[in-house]
Design a protein around this motif. Structure first.
Motif, PDB file in Angstrom:
ATOM      1  N   ASN A 199      33.260  38.254  43.416  1.00  0.00           N
ATOM      2  CA  ASN A 199      33.110  37.124  44.270  1.00  0.00           C
ATOM      3  C   ASN A 199      33.238  35.830  43.782  1.00  0.00           C
ATOM      4  OD1 ASN A 199      32.668  35.931  46.996  1.00  0.00           O
ATOM      5  ND2 ASN A 199      30.561  35.405  46.330  1.00  0.00           N
ATOM      6  N   LYS A 200      32.627  35.664  42.297  1.00  0.00           N
ATOM      7  CA  LYS A 200      32.857  34.306  41.643  1.00  0.00           C
ATOM      8  C   LYS A 200      34.121  34.012  41.066  1.00  0.00           C
ATOM      9  CE  LYS A 200      28.265  34.601  39.471  1.00  0.00           C
ATOM     10  NZ  LYS A 200      27.414  34.765  38.359  1.00  0.00           N
ATOM     11  N   ARG A 201      34.836  35.172  40.742  1.00  0.00           N
ATOM     12  CA  ARG A 201      36.129  34.831  39.911  1.00  0.00           C
ATOM     13  C   ARG A 201      37.333  34.835  41.384  1.00  0.00           C
ATOM     14  NH1 ARG A 201      36.479  33.709  35.354  1.00  0.00           N
ATOM     15  NH2 ARG A 201      34.405  34.865  34.100  1.00  0.00           N
ATOM     16  N   HIS A 202      36.980  35.455  42.455  1.00  0.00           N
ATOM     17  CA  HIS A 202      38.143  35.592  43.372  1.00  0.00           C
ATOM     18  C   HIS A 202      38.029  34.942  44.722  1.00  0.00           C
ATOM     19  CE1 HIS A 202      40.640  38.119  40.978  1.00  0.00           C
ATOM     20  NE2 HIS A 202      39.807  38.729  40.316  1.00  0.00           N
ATOM     21  N   GLY A 203      36.409  34.765  44.886  1.00  0.00           N
ATOM     22  CA  GLY A 203      35.897  34.002  46.163  1.00  0.00           C
ATOM     23  C   GLY A 203      36.187  34.890  47.298  1.00  0.00           C
ATOM     24  N   THR A 204      36.348  36.152  47.229  1.00  0.00           N
ATOM     25  CA  THR A 204      36.091  37.233  48.448  1.00  0.00           C
ATOM     26  C   THR A 204      35.423  38.567  48.100  1.00  0.00           C
ATOM     27  OG1 THR A 204      37.448  38.398  49.762  1.00  0.00           O
ATOM     28  CG2 THR A 204      38.439  38.033  47.774  1.00  0.00           C
ATOM     29  N   ILE A 205      35.035  39.031  49.182  1.00  0.00           N
ATOM     30  CA  ILE A 205      34.382  40.461  48.664  1.00  0.00           C
ATOM     31  C   ILE A 205      35.246  41.479  49.814  1.00  0.00           C
ATOM     32  CG2 ILE A 205      32.036  40.099  47.604  1.00  0.00           C
ATOM     33  CD1 ILE A 205      30.972  40.454  50.342  1.00  0.00           C
ATOM     34  N   ASP A 206      36.338  41.112  50.140  1.00  0.00           N
ATOM     35  CA  ASP A 206      37.088  42.041  51.192  1.00  0.00           C
ATOM     36  C   ASP A 206      37.879  42.822  50.136  1.00  0.00           C
ATOM     37  OD1 ASP A 206      38.632  43.313  52.812  1.00  0.00           O
ATOM     38  OD2 ASP A 206      39.327  41.388  53.732  1.00  0.00           O
ATOM     39  N   PRO A 207      37.965  44.212  50.065  1.00  0.00           N
ATOM     40  CA  PRO A 207      38.849  44.687  49.282  1.00  0.00           C
ATOM     41  C   PRO A 207      40.249  44.763  49.517  1.00  0.00           C
ATOM     42  CG  PRO A 207      37.416  46.227  50.610  1.00  0.00           C
ATOM     43  CD  PRO A 207      36.927  44.937  50.858  1.00  0.00           C
ATOM     44  N   ASP A 208      40.525  44.632  50.724  1.00  0.00           N
ATOM     45  CA  ASP A 208      42.218  44.450  50.959  1.00  0.00           C
ATOM     46  C   ASP A 208      42.584  43.261  50.640  1.00  0.00           C
ATOM     47  OD1 ASP A 208      42.427  46.781  52.207  1.00  0.00           O
ATOM     48  OD2 ASP A 208      41.551  46.225  54.180  1.00  0.00           O
ATOM     49  N   ALA A 209      41.844  42.098  50.349  1.00  0.00           N
ATOM     50  CA  ALA A 209      42.338  40.548  50.066  1.00  0.00           C
ATOM     51  C   ALA A 209      42.449  40.941  48.244  1.00  0.00           C
ATOM     52  CB  ALA A 209      41.506  39.770  50.341  1.00  0.00           C
ATOM     53  N   LEU A 210      41.986  41.874  47.719  1.00  0.00           N
ATOM     54  CA  LEU A 210      41.933  41.869  46.297  1.00  0.00           C
ATOM     55  C   LEU A 210      43.128  42.373  45.913  1.00  0.00           C
ATOM     56  CD1 LEU A 210      38.155  42.739  45.602  1.00  0.00           C
ATOM     57  CD2 LEU A 210      39.292  40.601  44.944  1.00  0.00           C
ATOM     58  N   THR A 211      44.289  42.072  45.949  1.00  0.00           N
ATOM     59  CA  THR A 211      45.737  42.682  45.653  1.00  0.00           C
ATOM     60  C   THR A 211      46.182  42.021  44.517  1.00  0.00           C
ATOM     61  OG1 THR A 211      46.482  41.325  47.162  1.00  0.00           O
ATOM     62  CG2 THR A 211      46.199  43.465  47.768  1.00  0.00           C
ATOM     63  N   GLY A 212      46.734  42.920  43.529  1.00  0.00           N
ATOM     64  CA  GLY A 212      47.419  42.092  42.300  1.00  0.00           C
ATOM     65  C   GLY A 212      46.453  41.852  41.302  1.00  0.00           C
ATOM     66  N   LEU A 213      46.944  41.865  40.183  1.00  0.00           N
ATOM     67  CA  LEU A 213      46.011  41.658  38.857  1.00  0.00           C
ATOM     68  C   LEU A 213      45.977  40.098  38.440  1.00  0.00           C
ATOM     69  CD1 LEU A 213      47.036  44.462  36.496  1.00  0.00           C
ATOM     70  CD2 LEU A 213      44.892  44.237  37.615  1.00  0.00           C
ATOM     71  N   THR A 225      36.906  52.734  55.509  1.00  0.00           N
ATOM     72  CA  THR A 225      37.088  51.506  56.549  1.00  0.00           C
ATOM     73  C   THR A 225      36.244  50.161  56.377  1.00  0.00           C
ATOM     74  OG1 THR A 225      35.207  52.522  57.853  1.00  0.00           O
ATOM     75  CG2 THR A 225      37.233  53.412  58.517  1.00  0.00           C
ATOM     76  N   SER A 226      35.421  50.338  55.041  1.00  0.00           N
ATOM     77  CA  SER A 226      34.907  48.913  55.157  1.00  0.00           C
ATOM     78  C   SER A 226      35.754  47.794  54.684  1.00  0.00           C
ATOM     79  CB  SER A 226      33.883  49.098  54.148  1.00  0.00           C
ATOM     80  OG  SER A 226      33.260  48.190  53.571  1.00  0.00           O
ATOM     81  N   ARG A 227      35.289  46.571  55.145  1.00  0.00           N
ATOM     82  CA  ARG A 227      36.001  45.570  54.867  1.00  0.00           C
ATOM     83  C   ARG A 227      35.133  44.381  53.920  1.00  0.00           C
ATOM     84  NH1 ARG A 227      40.557  43.830  57.742  1.00  0.00           N
ATOM     85  NH2 ARG A 227      40.624  42.484  55.958  1.00  0.00           N
ATOM     86  N   ASN A 228      34.099  45.071  53.501  1.00  0.00           N
ATOM     87  CA  ASN A 228      32.936  44.192  52.605  1.00  0.00           C
ATOM     88  C   ASN A 228      32.670  45.261  51.590  1.00  0.00           C
ATOM     89  OD1 ASN A 228      30.611  43.376  52.016  1.00  0.00           O
ATOM     90  ND2 ASN A 228      30.421  42.198  53.701  1.00  0.00           N
ATOM     91  N   LEU A 229      32.648  44.904  50.486  1.00  0.00           N
ATOM     92  CA  LEU A 229      32.560  45.608  49.484  1.00  0.00           C
ATOM     93  C   LEU A 229      30.674  46.026  49.190  1.00  0.00           C
ATOM     94  CD1 LEU A 229      34.674  44.236  46.736  1.00  0.00           C
ATOM     95  CD2 LEU A 229      34.640  46.548  47.444  1.00  0.00           C
ATOM     96  N   ILE A 230      30.015  44.898  49.594  1.00  0.00           N
ATOM     97  CA  ILE A 230      28.467  45.332  49.791  1.00  0.00           C
ATOM     98  C   ILE A 230      28.365  46.327  50.636  1.00  0.00           C
ATOM     99  CG2 ILE A 230      26.370  44.090  50.183  1.00  0.00           C
ATOM    100  CD1 ILE A 230      27.328  42.392  47.928  1.00  0.00           C
ATOM    101  N   GLN A 231      28.977  46.315  51.747  1.00  0.00           N
ATOM    102  CA  GLN A 231      28.836  47.372  52.652  1.00  0.00           C
ATOM    103  C   GLN A 231      29.257  48.795  52.208  1.00  0.00           C
ATOM    104  OE1 GLN A 231      31.405  47.434  56.065  1.00  0.00           O
ATOM    105  NE2 GLN A 231      29.945  47.590  57.467  1.00  0.00           N
ATOM    106  N   ALA A 232      30.499  48.652  51.397  1.00  0.00           N
ATOM    107  CA  ALA A 232      31.230  49.863  50.692  1.00  0.00           C
ATOM    108  C   ALA A 232      30.078  50.340  49.949  1.00  0.00           C
ATOM    109  CB  ALA A 232      32.425  49.509  50.198  1.00  0.00           C
ATOM    110  N   ILE A 233      29.538  49.688  49.099  1.00  0.00           N
ATOM    111  CA  ILE A 233      28.389  49.929  48.092  1.00  0.00           C
ATOM    112  C   ILE A 233      27.228  50.901  48.808  1.00  0.00           C
ATOM    113  CG2 ILE A 233      26.447  49.634  46.269  1.00  0.00           C
ATOM    114  CD1 ILE A 233      28.417  47.580  45.467  1.00  0.00           C
ATOM    115  N   GLY A 234      26.910  50.125  50.202  1.00  0.00           N
ATOM    116  CA  GLY A 234      25.819  50.997  50.798  1.00  0.00           C
ATOM    117  C   GLY A 234      26.314  52.259  51.380  1.00  0.00           C
ATOM    118  N   CYS A 235      27.692  52.254  51.708  1.00  0.00           N
ATOM    119  CA  CYS A 235      28.280  53.519  52.137  1.00  0.00           C
ATOM    120  C   CYS A 235      28.308  54.648  51.017  1.00  0.00           C
ATOM    121  CB  CYS A 235      29.721  53.315  52.525  1.00  0.00           C
ATOM    122  SG  CYS A 235      29.697  52.495  54.103  1.00  0.00           S
TER     123      CYS A 235
END
Lengths: 258, 114
Positions: B98-112, B22-32
């Motif tokens: 985060n440097k490359r894509h400017g986001t750490i929301d896994p749902d926002a990281l779509t496509g190569l 359910t995480s929307r934040n990759l840092i949080q997902a790593i904590g999980c």
């Protein structure tokens, strides 16, 4: 996949995992059972090898070859993180600004730094006798050094840790473990077999190869963690990205080829 | 109730997995992920517990004392080390992401993206 569909899929899987796990647990020997065949054999072996800390004996003597792999995982992870966190072409290295530090924090840091480092050495050095060992002692040593960051500032920490020296120390200590195993081969025994003089039970010099491996691991873990933290701290303290680096790369796909 | 400690381990695993899903934040997902991994420590130590046993360190107890299983404790140590390194590596990856894509929301990281 929508978040909702993912959640439903997870809950379905969780029910299955929970049910199967519970069924498996019901078949386990009950909690607190007196029958521990592996424990009995490990304790007998640790008495034979005169190592008071059974966990150290298991890790660095009976399963020393496995621990070599574990230590290599740590080394590989440090290597990977260093590769991932290196400075990119659109980042500049700047001198970190001086932050205000309370005098009491400074005093506490100055007092605790030697105590922490000594504790680290003690924990790594007494791994064969009391709870602890190279992994735990190494982490205490590495984090202890960072007291200078809290009590003084980043530049003091940077002077204290010599990057290149630590990089080499890390690699040498990691390799040192593998080389220590050759001692066994040299006297015609198995690789990493405990062939050193075992000493007297419950003395600092007991355990044969165990304290030596512990020292190598302590150095490797200590140096590795400092290097690892150094690269993470660089990201916030020293590197300033070109404005909106991530977004600008995304906007101009041609520029992101590196 | 003798299976209860084992079930706690299973519960911690599922809580960690739930967090990752359910995480929307990759840092949080790593904590999980770290939470999910911690369930193995609980399971290992529960398996190795011997009723009335003490720590398997003979520096200050008689050599015939009853101790808990040292083998699983050694495994738990390995587990902790590997867990810490995996966490460090993943956090490094997230920083780059985060440097490359400017986001750490896994749902926002779509496509190569090259």
């Amino acid at each position: 996949m929508t978040p909702r569909a993912r959640l439903v899929l997870f809950l379905a899987a969780a029910v299955v995992i929970g049910a199967v796990f519970t069924l498996a647990c019901l078949q386990l020997p009950h909690f607190g059972t007196q029958t521990h065949p592996y424990a009995d054999r490990a304790v007998a072996a640790t008495m034979r090898q005169r190592t008071a800390n059974t966990v150290s004996s298991v890790n660095f003597d009976q399963r020393a070859f496995d621990t070599l792999g574990e230590e290599s995982i740590l080394f590989a992870a440090v290597l990977g993180a260093v590769g991932l966190l290196r400075r990119t072409s659109d980042e500049r290295r700047t001198r970190p600004p001086l932050g205000p530090v309370l005098p009491s924090t400074r005093l506490f840091g100055a007092l605790m730094l030697p105590v922490t480092l000594l504790t680290g050495v003690y924990i790594a050095g007494h791994g064969q006798l009391s709870p602890g060992g190279g992994f735990q002692g190494g982490v205490v040593l590495a984090t202890g050094v960072h007291l200078t960051y809290l009590a003084a500032d980043y530049r003091v920490l940077d002077r204290l840790r010599h990057r290149e020296l630590l990089d080499r120390t890390d690699a040498l200590a990691a390799g040192g473990y593998a080389v220590l195993g050759l001692l066994g081969l040299a006297v015609g025994a198995a690789y990493l077999q405990n062939v050193l003089h075992l000493g007297t039970f419950n003395q600092l010099t007991s355990g044969g190869l165990v304290p030596v491996i512990n020292a190598a691991v302590g150095v490797e873990v200590g140096a590795g963690i400092i290097v690892l933290l150094a690269h993470f701290l660089d990201q916030t303290e020293e590197f300033t990205a070109g404005r909106g680096a991530g977004v600008s790369v995304a906007a101009a796909p041609g520029g992101g080829a590196s | 109730m003798s299976v209860f400690p084992f079930l706690v381990a299973g519960w911690i695993l599922l809580v960690g997995l739930y967090g990752m899903v359910t995480s929307r934040n990759l840092i949080q997902a790593i904590g999980c992920l770290a939470v999910a991994q911690c369930s193995t420590y609980v399971l290992l130590l529960a398996v190795g517990y011997r009723r009335g046993g003490t720590a398997p360190v003979y520096s200050d107890i008689p050599t015939h004392s009853k101790v808990v299983d040292p083998v699983v404790q050694a495994l738990a140590l390995t587990d902790v080390v590997v867990g810490a390194t995996v966490t460090a590596l993943l956090l490094g990856l997230v920083l780059q992401l985060n440097k490359r894509h400017g986001t750490i929301d896994p749902d926002a990281l779509t496509g190569l993206r090259g």
